[in-house]
Design a protein around this motif. Structure first.
Motif, PDB file in Angstrom:
ATOM      1  N   HIS A  24      -9.353 -12.836   9.357  1.00  0.00           N
ATOM      2  CA  HIS A  24      -8.315 -12.923  10.382  1.00  0.00           C
ATOM      3  C   HIS A  24      -8.308 -14.341  10.962  1.00  0.00           C
ATOM      4  O   HIS A  24      -9.359 -14.893  11.266  1.00  0.00           O
ATOM      5  N   PRO A  25      -7.125 -14.921  11.121  1.00  0.00           N
ATOM      6  CA  PRO A  25      -7.088 -16.318  11.589  1.00  0.00           C
ATOM      7  C   PRO A  25      -7.498 -16.527  13.047  1.00  0.00           C
ATOM      8  O   PRO A  25      -7.819 -17.648  13.442  1.00  0.00           O
ATOM      9  N   TYR A  26      -7.474 -15.460  13.886  1.00  0.00           N
ATOM     10  CA  TYR A  26      -7.837 -15.638  15.309  1.00  0.00           C
ATOM     11  C   TYR A  26      -9.184 -15.002  15.665  1.00  0.00           C
ATOM     12  O   TYR A  26      -9.799 -15.399  16.639  1.00  0.00           O
ATOM     13  N   PHE A  27      -9.582 -13.963  14.933  1.00  0.00           N
ATOM     14  CA  PHE A  27     -10.714 -13.148  15.385  1.00  0.00           C
ATOM     15  C   PHE A  27     -11.876 -13.164  14.392  1.00  0.00           C
ATOM     16  O   PHE A  27     -11.670 -12.912  13.201  1.00  0.00           O
ATOM     17  N   ASP A  28     -13.057 -13.433  14.934  1.00  0.00           N
ATOM     18  CA  ASP A  28     -14.264 -13.463  14.109  1.00  0.00           C
ATOM     19  C   ASP A  28     -15.120 -12.252  14.504  1.00  0.00           C
ATOM     20  O   ASP A  28     -15.703 -12.236  15.596  1.00  0.00           O
ATOM     21  N   LEU A  29     -15.165 -11.241  13.640  1.00  0.00           N
ATOM     22  CA  LEU A  29     -15.903 -10.008  13.955  1.00  0.00           C
ATOM     23  C   LEU A  29     -17.402 -10.251  13.794  1.00  0.00           C
ATOM     24  O   LEU A  29     -17.890 -10.499  12.694  1.00  0.00           O
ATOM     25  N   ARG A  30     -18.127 -10.215  14.931  1.00  0.00           N
ATOM     26  CA  ARG A  30     -19.551 -10.584  14.910  1.00  0.00           C
ATOM     27  C   ARG A  30     -20.485  -9.445  15.285  1.00  0.00           C
ATOM     28  O   ARG A  30     -21.668  -9.491  14.960  1.00  0.00           O
ATOM     29  N   VAL A  31     -19.967  -8.440  16.004  1.00  0.00           N
ATOM     30  CA  VAL A  31     -20.858  -7.358  16.457  1.00  0.00           C
ATOM     31  C   VAL A  31     -20.242  -6.009  16.094  1.00  0.00           C
ATOM     32  O   VAL A  31     -19.077  -5.749  16.398  1.00  0.00           O
ATOM     33  N   LEU A  32     -21.038  -5.177  15.420  1.00  0.00           N
ATOM     34  CA  LEU A  32     -20.599  -3.831  15.037  1.00  0.00           C
ATOM     35  C   LEU A  32     -21.454  -2.817  15.785  1.00  0.00           C
ATOM     36  O   LEU A  32     -22.683  -2.834  15.648  1.00  0.00           O
ATOM     37  N   VAL A  33     -20.802  -1.966  16.564  1.00  0.00           N
ATOM     38  CA  VAL A  33     -21.552  -0.992  17.374  1.00  0.00           C
ATOM     39  C   VAL A  33     -21.260   0.422  16.876  1.00  0.00           C
ATOM     40  O   VAL A  33     -20.105   0.761  16.595  1.00  0.00           O
ATOM     41  N   ALA A  34     -22.316   1.226  16.755  1.00  0.00           N
ATOM     42  CA  ALA A  34     -22.164   2.664  16.417  1.00  0.00           C
ATOM     43  C   ALA A  34     -23.247   3.432  17.177  1.00  0.00           C
ATOM     44  O   ALA A  34     -23.883   2.884  18.090  1.00  0.00           O
ATOM     45  N   SER A  35     -23.458   4.708  16.813  1.00  0.00           N
ATOM     46  CA  SER A  35     -24.457   5.521  17.525  1.00  0.00           C
ATOM     47  C   SER A  35     -25.850   4.926  17.351  1.00  0.00           C
ATOM     48  O   SER A  35     -26.129   4.253  16.355  1.00  0.00           O
ATOM     49  N   SER A  36     -26.729   5.258  18.302  1.00  0.00           N
ATOM     50  CA  SER A  36     -28.043   4.600  18.340  1.00  0.00           C
ATOM     51  C   SER A  36     -28.897   4.904  17.100  1.00  0.00           C
ATOM     52  O   SER A  36     -29.728   4.080  16.715  1.00  0.00           O
ATOM     53  N   HIS A  37     -28.646   6.040  16.436  1.00  0.00           N
ATOM     54  CA  HIS A  37     -29.478   6.357  15.261  1.00  0.00           C
ATOM     55  C   HIS A  37     -29.249   5.361  14.119  1.00  0.00           C
ATOM     56  O   HIS A  37     -30.036   5.305  13.174  1.00  0.00           O
ATOM     57  N   ARG A  38     -28.197   4.569  14.183  1.00  0.00           N
ATOM     58  CA  ARG A  38     -27.928   3.581  13.123  1.00  0.00           C
ATOM     59  C   ARG A  38     -28.469   2.186  13.466  1.00  0.00           C
ATOM     60  O   ARG A  38     -28.313   1.250  12.673  1.00  0.00           O
ATOM     61  N   ARG A  39     -29.039   2.045  14.660  1.00  0.00           N
ATOM     62  CA  ARG A  39     -29.442   0.715  15.130  1.00  0.00           C
ATOM     63  C   ARG A  39     -30.307  -0.028  14.104  1.00  0.00           C
ATOM     64  O   ARG A  39     -31.250   0.539  13.557  1.00  0.00           O
ATOM     65  N   GLY A  40     -29.944  -1.270  13.836  1.00  0.00           N
ATOM     66  CA  GLY A  40     -30.755  -2.116  12.943  1.00  0.00           C
ATOM     67  C   GLY A  40     -30.446  -1.920  11.469  1.00  0.00           C
ATOM     68  O   GLY A  40     -30.930  -2.670  10.623  1.00  0.00           O
ATOM     69  N   LYS A  41     -29.634  -0.922  11.128  1.00  0.00           N
ATOM     70  CA  LYS A  41     -29.325  -0.699   9.700  1.00  0.00           C
ATOM     71  C   LYS A  41     -28.203  -1.639   9.264  1.00  0.00           C
ATOM     72  O   LYS A  41     -27.317  -1.977  10.066  1.00  0.00           O
ATOM     73  N   LYS A  42     -28.250  -2.029   7.982  1.00  0.00           N
ATOM     74  CA  LYS A  42     -27.194  -2.905   7.464  1.00  0.00           C
ATOM     75  C   LYS A  42     -25.903  -2.097   7.302  1.00  0.00           C
ATOM     76  O   LYS A  42     -25.920  -1.013   6.687  1.00  0.00           O
ATOM     77  N   TYR A  43     -24.801  -2.660   7.814  1.00  0.00           N
ATOM     78  CA  TYR A  43     -23.513  -1.943   7.778  1.00  0.00           C
ATOM     79  C   TYR A  43     -23.157  -1.513   6.357  1.00  0.00           C
ATOM     80  O   TYR A  43     -22.809  -0.364   6.106  1.00  0.00           O
ATOM     81  N   GLY A  44     -23.284  -2.432   5.406  1.00  0.00           N
ATOM     82  CA  GLY A  44     -22.881  -2.161   4.015  1.00  0.00           C
ATOM     83  C   GLY A  44     -23.668  -1.014   3.392  1.00  0.00           C
ATOM     84  O   GLY A  44     -23.171  -0.301   2.522  1.00  0.00           O
ATOM     85  N   LYS A  45     -24.917  -0.834   3.836  1.00  0.00           N
ATOM     86  CA  LYS A  45     -25.761   0.224   3.265  1.00  0.00           C
ATOM     87  C   LYS A  45     -25.542   1.554   3.985  1.00  0.00           C
ATOM     88  O   LYS A  45     -25.610   2.620   3.383  1.00  0.00           O
ATOM     89  N   ASP A  46     -25.272   1.481   5.312  1.00  0.00           N
ATOM     90  CA  ASP A  46     -25.305   2.703   6.104  1.00  0.00           C
ATOM     91  C   ASP A  46     -23.946   3.386   6.264  1.00  0.00           C
ATOM     92  O   ASP A  46     -23.878   4.605   6.431  1.00  0.00           O
ATOM     93  N   VAL A  47     -22.855   2.620   6.213  1.00  0.00           N
ATOM     94  CA  VAL A  47     -21.546   3.222   6.468  1.00  0.00           C
ATOM     95  C   VAL A  47     -21.116   4.085   5.279  1.00  0.00           C
ATOM     96  O   VAL A  47     -21.386   3.747   4.122  1.00  0.00           O
ATOM     97  N   HIS A  48     -20.471   5.202   5.569  1.00  0.00           N
ATOM     98  CA  HIS A  48     -19.876   6.017   4.499  1.00  0.00           C
ATOM     99  C   HIS A  48     -18.451   5.518   4.355  1.00  0.00           C
ATOM    100  O   HIS A  48     -17.541   5.968   5.077  1.00  0.00           O
TER     101      HIS A  48
END
Ligand SMILES: NC(=O)c1ccc[n+]([C@@H]2O[C@H](COP(=O)([O-])OP(=O)(O)OC[C@H]3O[C@@H](n4cnc5c(N)ncnc54)[C@H](OP(=O)(O)O)[C@@H]3O)[C@@H](O)[C@H]2O)c1
Length: 348
Positions: A24-48
Motif C-alpha cells: 500500500h502506498p500510504y500504510f505500512d502494516l507493522r503490528v498484527l494483533v490476535a488472541s493472547s494464545h497466539r502471542r509470539g507465533k509467526k503469522y505465516g505459520k499460525d494463521v489459517h
C-alpha cells in the motif's frame, strides 16, 4: 508512510486487510494483533489462511502480538485498523481512542454513538467531521464501517435520495464469510439456507438511516424512510446478494434510475477508490456472487457494488445488488476511509 497496526489480524476480515494492505502506498502494516494464545507465533505459520493466494511475504515472519498499547507506542503506530468481535472492540477501541489513536473499525461496538460516524466515503464523507468532536473529547477518534450488507444497500440508495425514498424492503442472501471464521457450522449451512442472522435486520435499518442522514452542527440527523429487512445466510463463500424494493416519492423512469446510479461520483486519487462505485449489469441473470463479487482491478478490486434486474412493479422500483462483504463491506471500505482521512487532514 504511516505505520499501521491491525487488530483481529487472523480472522476472515483481518486476512482481507492483510491482503489489501500489501504494497500500500500510504500504510505500512507493522503490528498484527490476535488472541493472547497466539502471542509470539509467526503469522505465516499460525494463521489459517482463507484467501486463494498464499500468506503475503511481507507478513509471513511477523510475530503475532496480544493487545497492548505499549507495543503500539514502541512501534510508533500512527493508525489502527480493527477487525475485532464487537465485545472486545468496545474495550480496546475505546482505550485506543483515549490514548489519541485514530481507529478505523469494522465492528458494530461504537457505530450508533452520536459522535461516531459510519462512513462510506462516496456517500457521506462529510460525516467524518464528527472526528473533530471526538478528538476534543478523547484525544483520538473512531471511524466505523457499516455492517457488510448495509454498505451495498446505501451505495445503491444514495443516488435515489434526490427522488425521495419513502420505503425500502430489502431481502438479503448473505455469504458464509460474513459470519467470520469458523463462523457457521458446515452441517448447518451445507445444502441449506438459514433465514436468520442475529441482529442483522436491526443493523441494516438503523445504520442505513444514519448513513443517509445529514451532518448538521456536529450531529447526524437520520434520514426518514420506512425500511424492512429480511436476512438469510446462504451457502456462498463471498458476496452478499440483496433484492431491494423501493417506493420513491417521484415517478422516475428506469433509465433515469440507472443513470443516477452510474453517475455516483468516484473519489479522485485514492488507491482503493473504484473508478465506478456502482456497476450496472443489464443481463437477466446478474449480478451473481461467483461472477461479480470481485469486479475491478488492482487495489480497488471488489470495491464496486454491482446492480441489475431493474423493474418497475406496481409503483415500486425493484433491483438486485451485490456487495463483496469483506472488501466494500469491510476491510476495503475501512482502508478507503483511512486514505480519505489522511488526504483531507483528519489524520496527521
Ligand atoms: N466477516 C465479514 O464479512 C464482516 C463484515 C463487516 C463487519 N464485520 C465485523 O468485523 C469484525 C471481525 O469479523 P470477522 O468476520 O473477521 O471475525 P473472525 O473471523 O471471528 O475474527 C475475529 C478476529 O478477532 C481476534 N480476536 C478475538 N478476540 C480477541 C482478543 N481478546 N484480543 C485480540 N484479538 C482477538 C481473533 O483472533 P484469534 O483468531 O486469535 O481468535 C480474530 O483475528 C466483527 O466485529 C464483525 O462483526 C465482519
Amino acid at each position: 508512510m504511516k505505520n499501521v497496526a491491525l487488530l483481529g489480524a487472523t480472522g476472515a476480515m483481518g486476512q482481507r486487510f492483510v491482503d489489501m494492505l500489501e504494497n500500500h502506498p500510504y500504510f505500512d502494516l507493522r503490528v498484527l494483533v490476535a488472541s493472547s494464545h497466539r502471542r509470539g507465533k509467526k503469522y505465516g505459520k499460525d494463521v489459517h489462511w482463507l484467501l486463494g493466494n498464499s500468506v503475503p511475504d511481507y507478513v509471513k515472519d511477523l510475530e503475532i502480538m496480544e493487545f497492548n498499547v505499549k507495543t503500539l507506542e514502541k512501534e510508533n503506530i500512527d493508525i489502527v485498523f480493527s477487525a475485532l468481535p464487537s465485545e472486545v472492540a468496545r474495550e480496546y477501541e475505546g482505550t485506543l481512542r483515549e490514548k489519541g489513536y485514530p481507529v478505523f473499525s469494522n465492528s458494530s461496538a461504537y457505530r450508533m454513538e452520536g459522535d461516531v460516524p459510519i462512513v462510506i466515503p462516496e456517500v457521506n464523507r462529510e460525516h467524518i467531521k464528527l472526528t473533530k468532536i471526538q478528538k476534543e473529547k478523547y484525544g483520538g477518534f473512531i471511524v466505523t464501517n457499516s455492517n457488510c450488507s448495509t454498505s451495498g444497500l446505501v451505495m445503491a440508495l444514495y443516488p435515489l435520495k434526490k427522488f425521495g425514498i419513502e420505503e425500502v424492503i430489502v431481502t438479503t442472501y448473505q455469504a458464509i464469510s460474513g459470519a467470520g471464521y469458523p463462523g457457521v457450522a458446515s452441517l448447518d449451512i451445507c445444502s441449506n439456507v438459514i433465514p436468520y442472522i442475529k441482529n442483522e435486520e436491526e443493523k441494516i435499518r438503523r445504520e442505513s438511516r444514519k448513513i443517509l442522514g445529514t451532518y448538521e452542527n456536529g450531529k447526524i440527523k437520520s434520514y426518514k424512510m420506512r425500511i424492512i429487512a429480511s436476512c438469510a445466510r446462504v451457502p456462498v463463500r463471498d458476496g452478499h446478494l440483496e433484492s431491494v424494493v423501493v417506493k420513491l416519492r417521484e415517478d422516475v423512469s428506469l433509465e433515469k434510475i440507472k443513470e443516477s446510479m452510474e453517475n455516483l461520483k468516484p473519489l479522485e486519487g485514492l488507491p482503493t477508490a473504484p473508478k465506478k462505485p456502482i456497476i450496472i449489469r443489464d443481463e437477466d441473470n446478474r449480478p451473481q456472487p461467483l461472477l461479480d463479487a470481485c469486479m475491478g482491478n488492482g487495489k480497488s478490486k471488489g470495491m464496486s457494488v454491482v446492480v441489475g434486474r431493474f423493474a418497475n412493479i406496481e409503483g415500486y422500483l425493484r433491483f438486485y445488488l451485490l456487495v463483496h462483504n469483506t472488501i466494500r463491506g469491510g476491510a476495503g471500505n475501512a482502508i478507503l476511509n483511512a486514505e480519505y482521512a489522511l488526504k483531507h487532514g483528519y489524520v496527521r
